[in-house]
Design an enzyme around this catalytic site. Structure first.
Site, PDB file in Angstrom:
ATOM      1  N   HIS A  66      -3.116   6.668  -3.214  1.00 11.21           N
ATOM      2  CA  HIS A  66      -3.396   5.730  -2.132  1.00 11.21           C
ATOM      3  C   HIS A  66      -4.171   6.410  -1.009  1.00 11.21           C
ATOM      4  O   HIS A  66      -3.614   6.800   0.019  1.00 11.21           O
ATOM      5  CB  HIS A  66      -2.084   5.140  -1.592  1.00 11.21           C
ATOM      6  CG  HIS A  66      -1.513   4.079  -2.467  1.00 11.21           C
ATOM      7  ND1 HIS A  66      -0.177   3.738  -2.454  1.00 11.21           N
ATOM      8  CD2 HIS A  66      -2.079   3.265  -3.387  1.00 11.21           C
ATOM      9  CE1 HIS A  66       0.039   2.766  -3.329  1.00 11.21           C
ATOM     10  NE2 HIS A  66      -1.098   2.475  -3.904  1.00 11.21           N
ATOM     11  N   HIS A 150       5.439  -2.237  -4.942  1.00  8.46           N
ATOM     12  CA  HIS A 150       4.818  -0.913  -4.891  1.00  8.46           C
ATOM     13  C   HIS A 150       4.528  -0.462  -6.322  1.00  8.46           C
ATOM     14  O   HIS A 150       5.351  -0.661  -7.225  1.00  8.46           O
ATOM     15  CB  HIS A 150       5.754   0.080  -4.198  1.00  8.46           C
ATOM     16  CG  HIS A 150       5.115   1.405  -3.936  1.00  8.46           C
ATOM     17  ND1 HIS A 150       5.010   2.394  -4.904  1.00  8.46           N
ATOM     18  CD2 HIS A 150       4.531   1.925  -2.824  1.00  8.46           C
ATOM     19  CE1 HIS A 150       4.407   3.443  -4.393  1.00  8.46           C
ATOM     20  NE2 HIS A 150       4.105   3.180  -3.137  1.00  8.46           N
ATOM     21  N   GLU A 152       4.675   2.309  -7.861  1.00 13.13           N
ATOM     22  CA  GLU A 152       5.699   3.157  -8.473  1.00 13.13           C
ATOM     23  C   GLU A 152       6.897   2.323  -8.928  1.00 13.13           C
ATOM     24  O   GLU A 152       7.450   2.555 -10.009  1.00 13.13           O
ATOM     25  CB  GLU A 152       6.158   4.235  -7.490  1.00 13.13           C
ATOM     26  CG  GLU A 152       7.199   5.177  -8.090  1.00 13.13           C
ATOM     27  CD  GLU A 152       7.789   6.143  -7.084  1.00 13.13           C
ATOM     28  OE1 GLU A 152       8.961   6.497  -7.239  1.00 13.13           O
ATOM     29  OE2 GLU A 152       7.056   6.552  -6.144  1.00 13.13           O
ATOM     30  N   SER A 249       0.000   3.225   1.749  1.00 15.01           N
ATOM     31  CA  SER A 249       0.724   4.425   1.344  1.00 15.01           C
ATOM     32  C   SER A 249       2.152   4.367   1.875  1.00 15.01           C
ATOM     33  O   SER A 249       2.380   4.458   3.089  1.00 15.01           O
ATOM     34  CB  SER A 249       0.028   5.684   1.869  1.00 15.01           C
ATOM     35  OG  SER A 249       0.851   6.822   1.717  1.00 15.01           O
ATOM     36  N   SER A 250       3.114   4.233   0.978  1.00 10.38           N
ATOM     37  CA  SER A 250       4.513   4.109   1.386  1.00 10.38           C
ATOM     38  C   SER A 250       4.984   5.330   2.141  1.00 10.38           C
ATOM     39  O   SER A 250       5.592   5.212   3.221  1.00 10.38           O
ATOM     40  CB  SER A 250       5.389   3.887   0.151  1.00 10.38           C
ATOM     41  OG  SER A 250       6.757   3.865   0.491  1.00 10.38           O
TER      42      SER A 250
END
Length: 350
Positions: A66, A150, A152, A249-250
């Site tokens: 990201h 998300h 992931e 971007s987490s």
């Protein structure tokens, strides 16, 4: 009688140098560790090495990491980013899966089309997949602590059999969840969540389900923990905390939250030095700087240089850990040499 030399040149006011105006003072606290983690570095190397070994195009499913700067740089080198495998032609060129991981259905579809694919999933994300599968093998229903949508989380959900996993985002989700068998539960977590926020959900789960089984090892990755620890130390007394990272971007967004929680008067997420409100920074201000795990050092360097152009900077290093992790690329690419010039677009000139 006193004679005056009338031939002496008169002083030209324009030729007199004006006194140099002192720059405003700025204390800049630079966090270490920051920026690229080993998993991100590996994923980017995989795309670069694939381009060197197989030539362009190299297809990449979703963003490899990201960060727009990284994605644009790889695109300039010949990478082609696609949303789904249906966009990839049958031309024999490699397809790279992103560092966030993918559902099992994605490599299955690639294999059905005889595609050559390279899986750049971070090894720490792969570890979470294995932890989830272990819970299932032991007869447990899996609780995945993470954020819906998300990449992931999508990838992890897609690793587990349908009906065997429930996504838990908040403590309210914990209160609402009623399992078929409270004695057969196990949890895993998204790697890039806030350590503190995850602890709250885990504590709520343990309180409600005392027999809940934890993963065999910590799910939150070392890079997330290390970057948050440095931000916690640097945040106190900071007027503005700048985190470099992408809006999607987490782990970068979590750093902003941590900075505010631990004493920064304000904290912002930026993609480059152009996003920083330099004109609002007062003389004598204290600014702190960190970066999410997908942000390259070249963006950090540009911010420091911009600060020095406008301020008399007192640079302080806030270091809370050293990172020496290295995740090797897959065997198919290890015979291709990687030079500093190959990575200059993210690391800057050697």
């Amino acid at each position: 009688m006193t004679l005056t030399d009338s031939t002496a040149p008169a002083t030209d006011p324009a030729s007199v140098s004006a006194p140099v105006e002192a720059k405003p003072r700025l204390t800049l606290k630079l966090c270490e560790p920051r920026g690229f983690c080993a998993g991100v570095d590996r994923a980017i190397q995989i795309v670069v090495l694939a381009l060197k070994k197989y030539g362009a195009p190299v297809y990449v499913r979703h963003e490899i990491v990201h960060n727009k700067y990284v994605v644009d740089g790889l695109r300039d080198m010949g990478a082609v980013f696609v949303k789904e495998l249906t966009e990839v032609p049958d031309d024999g060129q490699p397809v790279v899966f992103s560092a966030h991981g993918v559902p099992k259905s994605v490599p299955a579809r690639a294999e059905a089309r005889d595609m050559f694919y390279l899986d750049a999933t971070c090894p720490l994300v792969s570890k979470v997949h294995k932890q989830g599968l272990r819970h299932v093998k032991l007869g447990r229903h899996v609780l995945l602590i993470g954020h819906a949508g998300h990449p992931e989380v999508v990838g992890t959900l897609g690793q587990l059999p349908e009906g065997s996993v429930t996504l838990i985002e908040t403590e309210e989700d914990v209160a609402a969840f009623e399992p078929a068998d409270a004695s057969a539960l196990g949890f895993i977590t998204q790697t890039t969540l806030s350590v503190d926020d995850t602890a709250g959900v885990v504590n709520a789960l343990m309180a409600k389900f005392p027999e809940l089984s934890a993963p065999s090892s910590e799910s939150i990755c070392y890079a997330t923990t290390n970057r948050q620890d440095a931000v916690k130390v640097a945040a106190e007394g900071t007027d503005l905390f700048v985190v470099v990272g992408a809006p999607n971007s987490s782990n970068s967004k979590r750093l902003v939250e941590v900075a505010k929680r631990f004493g920064a008067k304000d904290a912002i997420l930026v993609e480059s030095e152009r996003d920083i409100p330099w004109g609002e920074i007062a003389d004598g201000a204290r600014l702190a700087l960190s970066a999410g795990a997908s942000a390259p050092d070249i963006l950090i360097d540009a911010i420091i240089e911009k600060a020095r152009q406008g301020f008399d900077v007192d640079l302080e290093i806030v270091q809370t850990a050293e990172e020496n992790e290295l995740f090797p690329v897959m065997r198919a690419l290890r015979d291709t040499p990687l030079t500093p010039a190959d990575m200059a677009f993210v690391n800057g000139p050697a």
